[in-house]
Design a protein around this motif. Structure first.
Motif, PDB file in Angstrom:
ATOM      1  N   GLU A  94      -3.263  13.065  35.111  1.00 50.06           N
ATOM      2  CA  GLU A  94      -2.636  11.775  34.767  1.00 50.06           C
ATOM      3  C   GLU A  94      -2.906  11.308  33.265  1.00 50.06           C
ATOM      4  O   GLU A  94      -2.114  10.674  32.991  1.00 50.06           O
ATOM      5  CB  GLU A  94      -2.923  10.794  36.028  1.00 50.06           C
ATOM      6  N   ASN A  95      -4.270  11.443  33.281  1.00 42.84           N
ATOM      7  CA  ASN A  95      -4.786  10.747  32.036  1.00 42.84           C
ATOM      8  C   ASN A  95      -4.094  11.160  30.695  1.00 42.84           C
ATOM      9  O   ASN A  95      -3.737  10.914  29.946  1.00 42.84           O
ATOM     10  CB  ASN A  95      -6.169  10.829  31.654  1.00 42.84           C
ATOM     11  N   GLU A 119      -0.632  10.331  30.127  1.00 43.44           N
ATOM     12  CA  GLU A 119      -0.301   8.863  29.794  1.00 43.44           C
ATOM     13  C   GLU A 119      -0.960   9.268  28.138  1.00 43.44           C
ATOM     14  O   GLU A 119      -0.102   8.500  27.338  1.00 43.44           O
ATOM     15  CB  GLU A 119      -1.329   8.136  30.276  1.00 43.44           C
ATOM     16  N   ARG A 131       1.925  10.708  25.983  1.00 42.38           N
ATOM     17  CA  ARG A 131       2.908  10.091  26.176  1.00 42.38           C
ATOM     18  C   ARG A 131       4.224  11.258  26.550  1.00 42.38           C
ATOM     19  O   ARG A 131       5.094  11.444  26.095  1.00 42.38           O
ATOM     20  CB  ARG A 131       3.685   9.405  25.101  1.00 42.38           C
ATOM     21  N   TYR A 169       6.092  11.662  29.005  1.00 38.73           N
ATOM     22  CA  TYR A 169       7.063  11.099  29.383  1.00 38.73           C
ATOM     23  C   TYR A 169       8.281  11.436  28.501  1.00 38.73           C
ATOM     24  O   TYR A 169       9.530  11.367  28.791  1.00 38.73           O
ATOM     25  CB  TYR A 169       7.311   9.921  29.849  1.00 38.73           C
ATOM     26  N   VAL A 179       4.834  -0.522  27.601  1.00 41.67           N
ATOM     27  CA  VAL A 179       4.323   0.601  28.166  1.00 41.67           C
ATOM     28  C   VAL A 179       2.837   0.969  27.372  1.00 41.67           C
ATOM     29  O   VAL A 179       2.765   0.696  26.317  1.00 41.67           O
ATOM     30  CB  VAL A 179       5.163   1.888  27.873  1.00 41.67           C
ATOM     31  N   PRO A 180       1.790   1.425  28.092  1.00 40.97           N
ATOM     32  CA  PRO A 180       0.482   1.838  27.589  1.00 40.97           C
ATOM     33  C   PRO A 180       0.585   2.397  26.487  1.00 40.97           C
ATOM     34  O   PRO A 180       1.023   3.482  26.459  1.00 40.97           O
ATOM     35  CB  PRO A 180      -0.165   2.263  28.815  1.00 40.97           C
ATOM     36  N   LYS A 181      -0.211   2.003  25.400  1.00 45.10           N
ATOM     37  CA  LYS A 181       0.017   2.360  23.866  1.00 45.10           C
ATOM     38  C   LYS A 181      -1.653   2.788  24.087  1.00 45.10           C
ATOM     39  O   LYS A 181      -2.303   1.658  23.556  1.00 45.10           O
ATOM     40  CB  LYS A 181       0.696   1.831  22.806  1.00 45.10           C
ATOM     41  N   ARG A 204      -4.134   3.117  25.325  1.00 43.63           N
ATOM     42  CA  ARG A 204      -5.012   2.588  26.437  1.00 43.63           C
ATOM     43  C   ARG A 204      -6.295   3.483  26.689  1.00 43.63           C
ATOM     44  O   ARG A 204      -7.317   2.904  26.598  1.00 43.63           O
ATOM     45  CB  ARG A 204      -4.344   2.191  27.591  1.00 43.63           C
ATOM     46  N   ASN A 208       8.622   8.241  38.842  1.00 44.77           N
ATOM     47  CA  ASN A 208       7.524   7.134  39.121  1.00 44.77           C
ATOM     48  C   ASN A 208       8.277   5.738  39.137  1.00 44.77           C
ATOM     49  O   ASN A 208       7.711   4.826  38.399  1.00 44.77           O
ATOM     50  CB  ASN A 208       6.508   7.136  38.008  1.00 44.77           C
TER      51      ASN A 208
END
Length: 326
Positions: free
Chosen positions: A8-9, A12, A15, A17, A86-88, A90, A290
């Motif tokens: 998952e990390n 993210e 990116r 997605y 969205v997390p950038k 992070r 999700n």
């Protein structure tokens, strides 16, 4: 940290997605190249791996550069904040991944991609070097391209003409005027996705001094008009190709994406004028992965429009590819 959390990390961090942008180009490449006597599934898998690694590495490199830039401006790492829905970066900012780890990940990704690229140089010929060099130059120029309103154009060129024509040549050892024309339709459909994202990041880009096509449009209403013309140009190239007998008439299946394009324009108008609307994913709009978690994190208003734009670009490429095969 268990494997699921690590995965998952990584998703993210890179990116992932946005990876369907690469899938869209790969579908087009496959639909044209599989007819060639030089085509092999092993080569296609290697090409897909290399392009995905370059895409994910490019995403990570972009975040890495942005964080480094802030630190060089004298901002403490813990005080850095990117205003985005969205997390950038992070996981870079909270030290889940140190700079050293990021550099190792980037090195491995680009090294594997380079090894695969070297293989294709020997397989297809020295011309592959030109595609690799051009792609490298565009990637290196990208971090400063926003000064010149060129960031979307560069990404569109990478995922359109460069990736599609370069991938096709690497698999077939041939050039094709028809696939070059099609790659420009993919170029414009990719710009639809990028323009949508930047429209919703308008305030952040203004604050950071990023000059996007949206900012160049002066107002959000004008930016939506630009988006409308980008969609029209995507369809027009396919229509022109069919009209001139360069494309199979079945490629007009791309017009099945009209409901997604129409909903995207409607939703973006709501975004700049109303905002308080209910977001209802439909099966014919594509996958909204999700979605429950996105709603829980209250970023559905952003991701709904992003998914519409991403799915438009992806299904546009898929329907064009189906038309090419039939």
């Amino acid at each position: 940290m268990d494997f699921k959390t690590k995965l998952e990390n990584f998703i993210e961090l890179t990116r992932m997605y946005a990876l369907p942008m690469t899938f869209a180009s790969l579908v087009v490449i496959l639909s044209y190249s599989h007819y060639s006597e030089n085509f092999s599934w092993l080569n296609f898998i290697l090409l897909a791996l290399a392009l995905c690694l370059v895409h994910l590495g490019g995403n990570l490199f972009d975040d890495y550069i942005d964080v480094k830039k802030k630190i060089n401006q004298g901002i403490n790492k813990k005080d850095i904040s990117f205003f985005s829905f969205v997390p950038k970066a992070r996981l870079i900012l909270d030290d889940t991944f140190s700079f050293r780890k990021i550099e190792i990940i980037l090195g491995l990704m680009f090294l594997i991609a380079l090894i695969i690229g070297t293989y294709f140089i020997f397989f297809a010929g020295w011309q592959v070097v030109l595609f690799i060099l051009f792609g490298g130059l565009l990637t290196l120029f990208y971090p400063i391209s926003s000064k010149y309103y060129l960031s979307e154009i560069i990404i569109g060129l990478i995922y359109g003409p460069l990736m599609i024509c370069g991938g096709y040549f690497s698999l077939t050892k041939e050039f094709s005027g028809n696939i070059l024309l099609l790659s420009f339709a993919i170029f414009f459909s990719t710009l639809v996705l990028l323009h949508t994202h930047n429209l919703m990041d308008w305030e952040f880009d203004q604050k950071e001094g990023k000059n996007t096509l949206c900012i160049l449009s002066k107002t959000k209403d004008h930016a939506i008009e630009v988006l409308k013309y980008l969609i029209i140009l995507s369809y027009f190239i396919i229509f022109l190709g069919v009209l001139t007998s360069k494309f199979n008439p079945y490629m007009l299946y791309v017009f099945l994406t009209l409901p997604i394009a129409t909903k995207l324009l409607e939703s973006l108008k709501d975004y700049i004028n109303i905002k308080d609307v209910e977001f209802m994913p439909k099966w014919y709009y594509g996958v909204f992965e999700n979605w429950d978690k996105i709603k829980e994190n209250k970023i559905d208003f952003f991701m709904y429009r992003f998914y519409l734009a991403r799915n438009f670009a992806l299904f546009f490429a898929i329907f064009a590819s189906i038309g090419a095969i039939l």
